[in-house]
Design a protein around this motif. Structure first.
Motif, mmCIF file in Angstrom:
data_model
loop_
_atom_site.group_PDB
_atom_site.id
_atom_site.type_symbol
_atom_site.label_atom_id
_atom_site.label_comp_id
_atom_site.label_asym_id
_atom_site.label_seq_id
_atom_site.Cartn_x
_atom_site.Cartn_y
_atom_site.Cartn_z
ATOM 1 N N LEU A 10 -27.908 -65.380 -77.962
ATOM 2 C CA LEU A 10 -27.216 -65.675 -76.992
ATOM 3 C C LEU A 10 -28.001 -67.039 -76.380
ATOM 4 C CD1 LEU A 10 -24.999 -65.436 -74.357
ATOM 5 C CD2 LEU A 10 -26.965 -64.554 -73.265
ATOM 6 N N GLY A 11 -29.108 -67.330 -76.347
ATOM 7 C CA GLY A 11 -30.043 -68.205 -75.894
ATOM 8 C C GLY A 11 -29.744 -69.529 -76.853
ATOM 9 N N GLU A 30 -29.075 -69.094 -88.563
ATOM 10 C CA GLU A 30 -29.289 -67.732 -88.124
ATOM 11 C C GLU A 30 -29.793 -66.935 -89.310
ATOM 12 O OE1 GLU A 30 -29.098 -65.467 -85.450
ATOM 13 O OE2 GLU A 30 -29.560 -64.090 -87.038
ATOM 14 N N ALA A 31 -30.786 -65.974 -89.376
ATOM 15 C CA ALA A 31 -31.392 -65.141 -90.490
ATOM 16 C C ALA A 31 -29.989 -64.228 -90.726
ATOM 17 C CB ALA A 31 -32.518 -64.452 -89.983
ATOM 18 N N ARG A 38 -29.218 -59.811 -79.824
ATOM 19 C CA ARG A 38 -29.039 -58.718 -79.181
ATOM 20 C C ARG A 38 -27.911 -58.580 -78.238
ATOM 21 N NH1 ARG A 38 -34.721 -58.933 -77.005
ATOM 22 N NH2 ARG A 38 -34.362 -61.148 -77.721
ATOM 23 N N LEU A 54 -25.933 -53.753 -72.569
ATOM 24 C CA LEU A 54 -25.108 -52.814 -72.193
ATOM 25 C C LEU A 54 -23.802 -53.082 -71.650
ATOM 26 C CD1 LEU A 54 -28.006 -51.511 -70.029
ATOM 27 C CD2 LEU A 54 -27.065 -50.120 -71.807
ATOM 28 N N LEU A 56 -23.264 -55.804 -69.582
ATOM 29 C CA LEU A 56 -23.347 -55.863 -68.504
ATOM 30 C C LEU A 56 -23.793 -57.489 -68.340
ATOM 31 C CD1 LEU A 56 -24.355 -52.839 -66.542
ATOM 32 C CD2 LEU A 56 -22.077 -54.105 -66.410
ATOM 33 N N VAL A 209 -34.999 -69.692 -90.912
ATOM 34 C CA VAL A 209 -35.821 -70.778 -90.850
ATOM 35 C C VAL A 209 -37.395 -70.316 -91.225
ATOM 36 C CG1 VAL A 209 -37.145 -72.600 -89.401
ATOM 37 C CG2 VAL A 209 -34.773 -72.162 -89.209
ATOM 38 N N ASN A 237 -34.674 -70.023 -80.729
ATOM 39 C CA ASN A 237 -34.413 -69.021 -80.219
ATOM 40 C C ASN A 237 -35.044 -67.833 -80.358
ATOM 41 O OD1 ASN A 237 -31.169 -67.009 -79.966
ATOM 42 N ND2 ASN A 237 -32.614 -67.340 -78.328
ATOM 43 N N ARG A 364 -38.260 -59.983 -74.646
ATOM 44 C CA ARG A 364 -39.773 -60.676 -75.330
ATOM 45 C C ARG A 364 -40.849 -60.816 -74.458
ATOM 46 N NH1 ARG A 364 -36.069 -63.747 -78.173
ATOM 47 N NH2 ARG A 364 -35.473 -62.806 -80.381
ATOM 48 N N GLY A 384 -34.296 -68.490 -74.626
ATOM 49 C CA GLY A 384 -34.007 -67.070 -75.049
ATOM 50 C C GLY A 384 -34.684 -66.217 -74.104
ATOM 51 N N ASP A 385 -34.938 -64.907 -74.228
ATOM 52 C CA ASP A 385 -35.507 -64.094 -73.109
ATOM 53 C C ASP A 385 -37.135 -64.065 -73.150
ATOM 54 O OD1 ASP A 385 -35.926 -62.651 -75.595
ATOM 55 O OD2 ASP A 385 -35.437 -60.914 -74.949
ATOM 56 N N GLU A 394 -32.604 -60.641 -67.749
ATOM 57 C CA GLU A 394 -31.864 -60.428 -68.762
ATOM 58 C C GLU A 394 -30.795 -61.658 -69.072
ATOM 59 O OE1 GLU A 394 -32.111 -57.779 -70.221
ATOM 60 O OE2 GLU A 394 -32.157 -55.806 -68.810
ATOM 61 N N THR A 395 -29.756 -61.657 -69.331
ATOM 62 C CA THR A 395 -28.909 -62.883 -69.644
ATOM 63 C C THR A 395 -28.711 -63.854 -68.741
ATOM 64 O OG1 THR A 395 -26.911 -61.658 -69.353
ATOM 65 C CG2 THR A 395 -27.629 -61.385 -71.627
HETATM 66 C C1 LIG Z 1 -31.309 -51.964 -74.958
HETATM 67 C C2 LIG Z 1 -30.822 -53.198 -74.233
HETATM 68 C C3 LIG Z 1 -30.118 -53.367 -73.049
HETATM 69 C C4 LIG Z 1 -29.866 -54.603 -72.574
HETATM 70 N N1 LIG Z 1 -29.069 -54.524 -71.341
HETATM 71 C C5 LIG Z 1 -28.616 -55.609 -70.837
HETATM 72 C C6 LIG Z 1 -27.782 -55.878 -70.124
HETATM 73 O O1 LIG Z 1 -26.902 -54.790 -70.008
HETATM 74 N N2 LIG Z 1 -27.276 -57.017 -69.570
HETATM 75 C C7 LIG Z 1 -27.831 -58.107 -69.929
HETATM 76 O O2 LIG Z 1 -27.771 -59.251 -69.170
HETATM 77 N N3 LIG Z 1 -28.953 -58.155 -70.876
HETATM 78 C C8 LIG Z 1 -29.118 -57.069 -71.332
HETATM 79 N N4 LIG Z 1 -30.275 -56.861 -72.293
HETATM 80 C C9 LIG Z 1 -31.041 -58.115 -72.476
HETATM 81 C C10 LIG Z 1 -30.050 -59.171 -73.732
HETATM 82 O O3 LIG Z 1 -29.745 -58.310 -74.699
HETATM 83 C C11 LIG Z 1 -31.340 -60.150 -74.021
HETATM 84 O O4 LIG Z 1 -31.870 -60.838 -72.836
HETATM 85 C C12 LIG Z 1 -30.685 -61.221 -74.872
HETATM 86 O O5 LIG Z 1 -29.657 -60.910 -75.773
HETATM 87 C C13 LIG Z 1 -31.574 -62.042 -75.649
HETATM 88 O O6 LIG Z 1 -31.082 -63.077 -76.315
HETATM 89 P P1 LIG Z 1 -31.808 -64.118 -77.054
HETATM 90 O O7 LIG Z 1 -30.859 -65.288 -77.421
HETATM 91 O O8 LIG Z 1 -33.254 -64.343 -76.392
HETATM 92 O O9 LIG Z 1 -32.365 -63.354 -78.450
HETATM 93 P P2 LIG Z 1 -31.814 -62.518 -79.537
HETATM 94 O O10 LIG Z 1 -30.545 -62.136 -79.350
HETATM 95 O O11 LIG Z 1 -32.804 -61.858 -80.359
HETATM 96 O O12 LIG Z 1 -31.486 -63.912 -80.786
HETATM 97 C C14 LIG Z 1 -32.475 -64.432 -81.534
HETATM 98 C C15 LIG Z 1 -31.630 -64.717 -82.856
HETATM 99 O O13 LIG Z 1 -32.515 -65.228 -83.728
HETATM 100 C C16 LIG Z 1 -32.605 -64.636 -84.929
HETATM 101 N N5 LIG Z 1 -33.699 -65.090 -85.803
HETATM 102 C C17 LIG Z 1 -34.888 -64.657 -85.563
HETATM 103 N N6 LIG Z 1 -35.813 -65.134 -86.623
HETATM 104 C C18 LIG Z 1 -35.027 -66.133 -87.118
HETATM 105 C C19 LIG Z 1 -35.307 -67.028 -88.233
HETATM 106 N N7 LIG Z 1 -36.726 -67.193 -88.695
HETATM 107 N N8 LIG Z 1 -34.548 -68.260 -88.680
HETATM 108 C C20 LIG Z 1 -33.502 -67.952 -88.036
HETATM 109 N N9 LIG Z 1 -32.740 -66.944 -87.220
HETATM 110 C C21 LIG Z 1 -33.872 -66.204 -86.814
HETATM 111 C C22 LIG Z 1 -32.126 -63.244 -84.888
HETATM 112 O O14 LIG Z 1 -31.605 -62.562 -85.766
HETATM 113 C C23 LIG Z 1 -31.305 -63.302 -83.473
HETATM 114 O O15 LIG Z 1 -29.911 -63.429 -83.796
HETATM 115 C C24 LIG Z 1 -30.511 -55.644 -73.016
HETATM 116 C C25 LIG Z 1 -31.497 -55.689 -74.086
HETATM 117 C C26 LIG Z 1 -31.635 -54.383 -74.840
HETATM 118 C C27 LIG Z 1 -32.289 -54.306 -75.998
#
Ligand SMILES: Cc1cc2nc3c(=O)[nH]c(=O)nc-3n(C[C@H](O)[C@H](O)[C@H](O)COP(=O)(O)OP(=O)(O)OC[C@H]3O[C@@H](n4cnc5c(N)ncnc54)[C@H](O)[C@@H]3O)c2cc1C
Lengths: 416, 57
Positions: A10-11, A30-31, A38, A54, A56, A209, A237, A364, A384-385, A394-395
């Motif tokens: 998402l980030g 994206e890997a 997530r 979830l 939400l 990457v 991210n 994270r 990101g998170d 969260e998001t």
């Molecule tokens: C059980 C659970 C419940 C949750 N419930 C909620 C909720 O209800 N509402 C809410 O708002 N938030 C919720 N969250 C939190 C939310 O899911 C996260 O905050 C959000 O998805 C994080 O996004 P991100 O972009 O930081 O990271 P990620 O989604 O982890 O994205 C990182 C991306 O980078 C990729 N990547 C990793 N390494 C590499 C590399 N070397 N090269 C290329 N790509 C790579 C990964 O494959 C991934 O696609 C929940 C999380 C969990 C686990």
């Protein structure tokens, strides 16, 4: 400017789409074979389960994420949950206002004071639980505090500062209660990818990457299985720790690396289950303060019936993960569900139990620790998170962190 | 045979729905039913933590 985004979570997708909208030439790496990280759906036995969240969004259509999606032209309907929350005590459901019925007159007064302090004070470093205890010493209130923190932050109430929880409460007042994106998390990330492509951005799937090239303190590019590629800026991210580990040793000072290694993640267990009859009756956060493990749950299908086969309901519960004995924590979570819903065994089916820990956690960086998007390397940013400003969960925290990144990027790289 | 690296598998279950023969399940960590597994390797691609790999043995 050529900008690489590492990770299509998402980030990464928010950052990529916003930067492409400014006219930057954005490439996302994206890997995995899919985007969303997530925050997307996985279809299982006719149910839209998820890779993490979830389904939400903490502040619905009107929080930082909702506002950003609107600005980026992402068409997704986000429906507010209602009532804002229900609380389960002694087999009965209470709304926020009804909670005071649980207390005698003296404690009612204290409760009003506590609620006012949550709205109008600023909190401090002391753990939220201690802050609560000073205002009212009552087991039900401690249980409420823990249930909220376990549900929303995957932390116990003594693991997060009162400052953070006070800021969160103010944001709930300001931006409103959670909302469900119709179609689930995937509707959000698919919408973002569409918007990104409209702006000329591209995504390379299954392209991890493997390194970030830095020269004289400035970012020069990334290395992937496709080769070394030049970029003037890199937005990562994948979390601040993983980002640093992609740079050559010695890129960062020992202090910076030490700071990163002290960051703590928040871990959790999600139980997705179905029911042939409504258990809650509304799509709202259903807090379970008397449960051993489960902080709360949500019955999603009143707002979005498409998440389950016809006639079935999809529910997801969330609990903090302590990590000493994971199987037992799962069993205890299910035991909680049985005691919350006496008809559980008759009406419900467990679909999947998912754990999020270690290098793939719920957050994270646990809420209450605030890292900026900038790094000591010019042109290298984190989103990101791992980058959530104070009071944003969260998001909505992810989106608010992306806004900070855009501000820095525009100032440093474009001088605006 | 598909092997699960217990150090890397966190039990998120992303791989489970992608298995075409329902040989995977998750409960704390992922388990493979080797009697059902056809060795298509799809799960290895969908794991975010590189916890699944093919071993000739
Ligand atoms: C059980 C659970 C419940 C949750 N419930 C909620 C909720 O209800 N509402 C809410 O708002 N938030 C919720 N969250 C939190 C939310 O899911 C996260 O905050 C959000 O998805 C994080 O996004 P991100 O972009 O930081 O990271 P990620 O989604 O982890 O994205 C990182 C991306 O980078 C990729 N990547 C990793 N390494 C590499 C590399 N070397 N090269 C290329 N790509 C790579 C990964 O494959 C991934 O696609 C929940 C999380 C969990 C686990």
């Amino acid at each position: 400017m050529r900008v690489a985004v590492i990770g299509a979570g998402l980030g990464g997708l928010l950052a990529a789409t916003a930067l492409a909208g400014q006219g930057q030439r954005v490439t996302v790496f994206e890997a995995l074979p899919y985007h969303g990280g997530r925050f997307t759906n996985i279809e299982y036995r006719g149910y839209q389960l998820s890779t993490g969240a979830l389904h939400l969004i903490p502040h619905g259509a009107t929080g930082p994420l909702g506002a950003m999606l609107k600005r980026l032209g992402v068409k997704v309907q986000i429906v507010r949950t209602s009532p804002p929350g229900l609380f389960r005590f002694g087999g009965k459901n209470y709304t926020h206002n009804q909670l005071q019925d649980l207390f005698g007159s003296w404690n009612k007064v204290r409760l009003v004071k506590l609620t006012a302090d949550l709205r109008y004070s600023s909190g401090g470093d002391e753990p939220y639980l201690e802050w609560v205890r000073k205002r009212i010493s009552h087991k039900k209130v401690f249980d409420l505090a823990n249930s909220f923190c376990r549900w929303a932050l995957s932390l116990d109430a003594n693991e997060v500062s009162s400052r953070e929880v006070v800021s969160i409460t103010k944001n709930v007042d300001r931006f409103g209660a959670p909302g469900v994106p119709i179609g689930g998390c995937r509707a959000v990330v698919d919408g973002l990818v569409e918007a990104l492509k409209r702006q000329g951005g591209t995504i390379h799937y299954q392209t991890p990457v493997e390194g970030i090239t830095v020269e004289d303190g400035s970012v020069k590019g990334v290395s992937t299985p496709e080769g070394e590629l030049e970029f003037e800026a890199v937005v990562s991210n994948i979390g601040p720790k993983a980002t640093a580990s992609l740079c050559e040793k010695g890129t960062f000072t020992r202090e910076y690396m030490h700071g990163l290694s002290s960051l703590k993640a928040a871990e959790g267990i999600k139980i997705s289950f179905s029911s042939d009859t409504p258990l809650v009756g509304h799509t709202c956060t259903f807090f379970t303060p008397e449960a051993e493990r489960v902080g709360g749950l949500v019955e999603l299908t009143h707002i979005d019936p498409s998440l389950a086969p016809k006639g079935r309901h999809l529910l997801m519960s969330h609990q903090k993960l302590y990590g000493n004995n994971i199987e037992r924590e799962i069993e205890e979570g299910i035991e909680d569900l049985r005691s919350i819903f006496p008809g559980f065994d008759e009406h419900c089916e467990i679909l999947m139990v998912q754990c999020y820990r270690s290098h793939w956690p719920v957050n994270r960086v646990a809420s209450g620790t605030h890292l900026g998007p900038e790094t000591p390397v010019k042109g290298l940013y984190n989103v990101g998170d791992g980058i959530k400003p104070q009071g944003f969960m969260e998001t909505d925290g992810v989106a608010a962190g992306v806004e900070l990144m855009l501000e820095k990027f525009n100032k440093d790289m474009r001088g605006v | 045979m598909i092997l699960i690296d217990k150090e890397r598998c966190v039990g998120c279950g992303h791989c489970v729905p992608f298995c075409p023969v329902e040989a995977l399940s998750v409960w704390g960590v992922v388990k493979v039913d080797h009697g059902l597994c056809i060795g298509c390797l799809t799960c290895t691609e969908y794991c975010p933590n590189k916890a699944l790999r093919w071993d000739e043995g």
